[in-house]
Design a protein around this motif. Structure first.
Motif, PDB file in Angstrom:
ATOM      1  N   LEU A 155     -68.800 -69.961   4.082  1.00 23.70           N
ATOM      2  CA  LEU A 155     -69.803 -68.960   4.449  1.00 23.70           C
ATOM      3  C   LEU A 155     -69.226 -67.552   4.288  1.00 23.70           C
ATOM      4  O   LEU A 155     -69.878 -66.646   3.775  1.00 23.70           O
ATOM      5  CB  LEU A 155     -70.233 -69.216   5.896  1.00 23.70           C
ATOM      6  N   MET A 156     -67.985 -67.406   4.716  1.00 27.74           N
ATOM      7  CA  MET A 156     -67.312 -66.113   4.614  1.00 27.74           C
ATOM      8  C   MET A 156     -67.160 -65.734   3.133  1.00 27.74           C
ATOM      9  O   MET A 156     -67.354 -64.578   2.760  1.00 27.74           O
ATOM     10  CB  MET A 156     -65.935 -66.226   5.272  1.00 27.74           C
ATOM     11  N   GLN A 157     -66.861 -66.704   2.301  1.00 25.68           N
ATOM     12  CA  GLN A 157     -66.734 -66.447   0.870  1.00 25.68           C
ATOM     13  C   GLN A 157     -68.056 -65.978   0.274  1.00 25.68           C
ATOM     14  O   GLN A 157     -68.109 -64.996  -0.477  1.00 25.68           O
ATOM     15  CB  GLN A 157     -66.265 -67.722   0.162  1.00 25.68           C
ATOM     16  N   THR A 158     -69.118 -66.677   0.629  1.00 23.69           N
ATOM     17  CA  THR A 158     -70.440 -66.326   0.089  1.00 23.69           C
ATOM     18  C   THR A 158     -70.874 -64.940   0.554  1.00 23.69           C
ATOM     19  O   THR A 158     -71.392 -64.156  -0.241  1.00 23.69           O
ATOM     20  CB  THR A 158     -71.478 -67.383   0.533  1.00 23.69           C
TER      21      THR A 158
ATOM     22  N   GLN B  28     -75.639 -72.176  26.244  1.00 25.88           N
ATOM     23  CA  GLN B  28     -74.567 -72.953  25.610  1.00 25.88           C
ATOM     24  C   GLN B  28     -74.675 -72.850  24.079  1.00 25.88           C
ATOM     25  O   GLN B  28     -73.699 -72.624  23.368  1.00 25.88           O
ATOM     26  CB  GLN B  28     -74.717 -74.411  26.041  1.00 25.88           C
ATOM     27  N   PHE B  29     -75.900 -73.002  23.595  1.00 31.99           N
ATOM     28  CA  PHE B  29     -76.189 -72.916  22.158  1.00 31.99           C
ATOM     29  C   PHE B  29     -75.731 -71.552  21.617  1.00 31.99           C
ATOM     30  O   PHE B  29     -74.991 -71.470  20.642  1.00 31.99           O
ATOM     31  CB  PHE B  29     -77.697 -73.103  21.968  1.00 31.99           C
ATOM     32  N   ASP B  30     -76.173 -70.488  22.274  1.00 37.94           N
ATOM     33  CA  ASP B  30     -75.841 -69.136  21.820  1.00 37.94           C
ATOM     34  C   ASP B  30     -74.347 -68.846  21.916  1.00 37.94           C
ATOM     35  O   ASP B  30     -73.744 -68.336  20.974  1.00 37.94           O
ATOM     36  CB  ASP B  30     -76.602 -68.092  22.648  1.00 37.94           C
ATOM     37  N   CYS B  41     -72.781 -64.267  13.200  1.00 42.90           N
ATOM     38  CA  CYS B  41     -73.535 -63.646  14.290  1.00 42.90           C
ATOM     39  C   CYS B  41     -74.869 -63.069  13.835  1.00 42.90           C
ATOM     40  O   CYS B  41     -75.878 -63.227  14.511  1.00 42.90           O
ATOM     41  CB  CYS B  41     -72.720 -62.550  14.955  1.00 42.90           C
ATOM     42  N   ASP B  42     -74.862 -62.398  12.693  1.00 44.70           N
ATOM     43  CA  ASP B  42     -76.128 -61.758  12.282  1.00 44.70           C
ATOM     44  C   ASP B  42     -77.170 -62.810  11.887  1.00 44.70           C
ATOM     45  O   ASP B  42     -78.356 -62.638  12.149  1.00 44.70           O
ATOM     46  CB  ASP B  42     -75.904 -60.722  11.167  1.00 44.70           C
ATOM     47  N   HIS B  46     -80.722 -63.593  13.848  1.00 48.32           N
ATOM     48  CA  HIS B  46     -81.994 -63.688  13.125  1.00 48.32           C
ATOM     49  C   HIS B  46     -82.717 -65.005  13.450  1.00 48.32           C
ATOM     50  O   HIS B  46     -83.904 -65.010  13.762  1.00 48.32           O
ATOM     51  CB  HIS B  46     -81.718 -63.583  11.623  1.00 48.32           C
ATOM     52  N   THR B  47     -81.968 -66.125  13.386  1.00 44.70           N
ATOM     53  CA  THR B  47     -82.625 -67.428  13.586  1.00 44.70           C
ATOM     54  C   THR B  47     -83.037 -67.638  15.047  1.00 44.70           C
ATOM     55  O   THR B  47     -83.825 -68.529  15.325  1.00 44.70           O
ATOM     56  CB  THR B  47     -81.728 -68.603  13.137  1.00 44.70           C
ATOM     57  N   ARG B  48     -82.479 -66.845  15.952  1.00 41.67           N
ATOM     58  CA  ARG B  48     -82.900 -66.924  17.346  1.00 41.67           C
ATOM     59  C   ARG B  48     -84.412 -66.724  17.453  1.00 41.67           C
ATOM     60  O   ARG B  48     -85.073 -67.297  18.286  1.00 41.67           O
ATOM     61  CB  ARG B  48     -82.167 -65.829  18.137  1.00 41.67           C
TER      62      ARG B  48
END
Lengths: 330, 330
Positions: A155-158, B28-30, B41-42, B46-48
């Motif tokens: 993910l970091m690479q992408t 817990q999820f977050d 994190c970003d 967003h998916t939150r």
């Protein structure tokens, strides 16, 4: 002891040490997946042809043998690690829009991207189910954490595609996740389930991690220097995909200030002629040789980590792997 | 007891029974994901905004409460199941090329397909790592197996796109995997870690499975009959993507022989006007009502499974869920 000449020799010598254990892992891999679902059998049959040198199961079993005995957990978890590795390859081919892997059409080309994404998911989740069959929550935790780190690295690479100011530290963080982690956990499992002490388990983890780093750096150099026909996958894709790798990061460091702007333009261009020009400079300014020197330092650290173990044919073979992982055709 | 009017009412009544347990799961999820990696994190933030009714954690906790007490394992595994569900949604959106989910841009649109595939993988593997933190290999096995079946169902669905002779049995096999399995395992976990007997655990698994089937059949009917603006995701996509669902399978059974060829052409066409014509026939020949009757039978089986439990506010709420899952806006 002489260096290993090729993968065939490696596999022959591994078999002489391990007997049929590596074949047992392969059988476990096939049986697990083949029996599950008719919609999967044809893809499985196809991806069987992708198989390479089974580096990760081989690491797990050789370390087990060098530390103690090969146990039931090793056979299961070696298949688990290989399944996870295959899952990442299948997803990588979607991400890279790759058409060929080891001279065989990728799943995304033979079927489609949908099938690739779901087949990769199927392999991931099957691997976790199989890991749980050891009855050890600890094994599940090790596998879960390592696989999660692999995904973080990817993910970091992408997210860093096109980032021409990627630091060396960030590069190492990426390859530590996407490549070294799975080698490290393979060795850790090998040592742990053979009854290795904490110090031995830690040393084997370090061996696997440095071996993985050496391998990935060499791979990144090869991506820059190699020719398409020499290995069974599309080469020179990193520059094209704006992935900054160690030789390019080093080139940016070594490049005289007055040539830097021109170099950045060439990196952004990523046409074939621009890539060739980047390669020429990377050779000329020593960025290629410099990166290989770093790979060799990782290889040396890997070998040092093995010194905690008593001499044995398995340890001797493990000693040869770091150099072999670099001396391909850079 | 009156029916539930909407999701808000469901969540309010759940909170009255469970206290802060559902919020604990969410935290817990977050926390699990937020602390892990800045590159994630970003996307997480967003998916939150995708979050819906948290059906699966809610099932797990309500069943736990109806059977016994909510334990540490429930809180962890409810977050695990929700993480896996989110992973499948993120990958579904890539597969379906969906642009919007619950009125929010999908990850593939906001970032790109690469990020979506890897973020989904990250969620899957993080979920497994979290499952292992219970210290129970049994929990890992349950989660691993269920998730693997979800993938099998999805893979079977993809491989059958455009197959106009998909049988009802195959359809049920697909939705049993892709939807019912995760509801079933949520309830199974709820019962098992609250100390339910084998009979109770089995009955709760059956409750969850039938609830999931009822929900999916209703969803498939809604995809055919609904209007785009009524829910926050793109509708009418099944026909467009040549996915055969129950109302269409029933329509093909009910269609007079002389109209069948014309119907098959309309299904292959999948233009908007052809879809409207298919819907008209499905209404006229009773295929829509027939499918809903099947959904109602599943809902009734789910309710029957609950009868093994003593009366309680949690059981009462669980009794209302099957009908609520059907009576949306078919």
């Amino acid at each position: 002891m002489a260096q290993l000449r090729n993968v065939t020799e490696l596999l022959e010598r591994t078999q002489a040490i391990l007997g049929d254990a590596l074949l047992d892992v392969e059988r476990q891999f096939d049986d697990e997946l083949a029996s599950s679902n008719p919609y999967i059998c044809d893809i499985l049959e196809h991806t069987r042809r992708f198989r390479g040198k089974r580096l990760r199961p081989l690491l797990c079993l050789l370390v087990a043998k060098a530390v103690g005995d090969i146990e039931r957990e090793h056979l299961i978890l070696a298949a688990v690690v290989e399944m996870i590795h295959t899952a990442t390859l299948v997803h990588d081919d979607v991400l890279d829009e790759a058409a060929v892997r080891r001279h065989v059409a990728t799943v995304n080309v033979r079927w489609n991207n949908q099938t690739s994404v779901l087949y990769g998911d199927f392999l991931f989740t099957h691997a976790f189910h199989l890991a749980a069959s050891t009855g050890s929550a600890d094994a599940c935790r090790l596998i879960g954490r390592a696989t999660n780190r692999v995904c973080e690295g990817e993910l970091m690479q992408t997210r860093n595609r096109g980032n021409l100011s990627l630091t060396e530290e960030e590069y190492f963080s990426i390859i530590d996740g996407k490549t070294a982690e799975l080698c490290a956990v393979s060795c850790e499992i090998g040592a742990r389930y053979a009854g290795g002490s904490d110090a031995v388990v830690e040393a084997m983890e370090r061996y696997g991690r440095n071996l993985g780093l050496a391998f990935q750096i060499a791979d990144d150099v090869l991506d820059l220097t190699g020719l398409e026909s020499s290995i069974g996958k599309t080469l020179g894709t990193d520059l094209e995909q704006q992935k900054l790798t160690l030789p390019i990061i080093r080139l940016l460091q070594l490049c005289p200030a007055e040539q830097r702007e021109q170099l950045l333009l060439q990196l952004e261009d990523s046409s074939e002629s621009a890539c060739r020009e980047v390669l020429r400079q990377a050779r000329e300014l020593g960025a290629v040789e410099d990166s290989l020197a770093t790979a060799r330092r990782c290889a040396s650290e890997a070998r040092q980590a093995l010194e905690i173990l008593p001499a044995s044919p398995a340890r001797e073979l493990l000693m040869l792997l770091p150099t072999m992982s670099i001396d391909r055709s850079c």
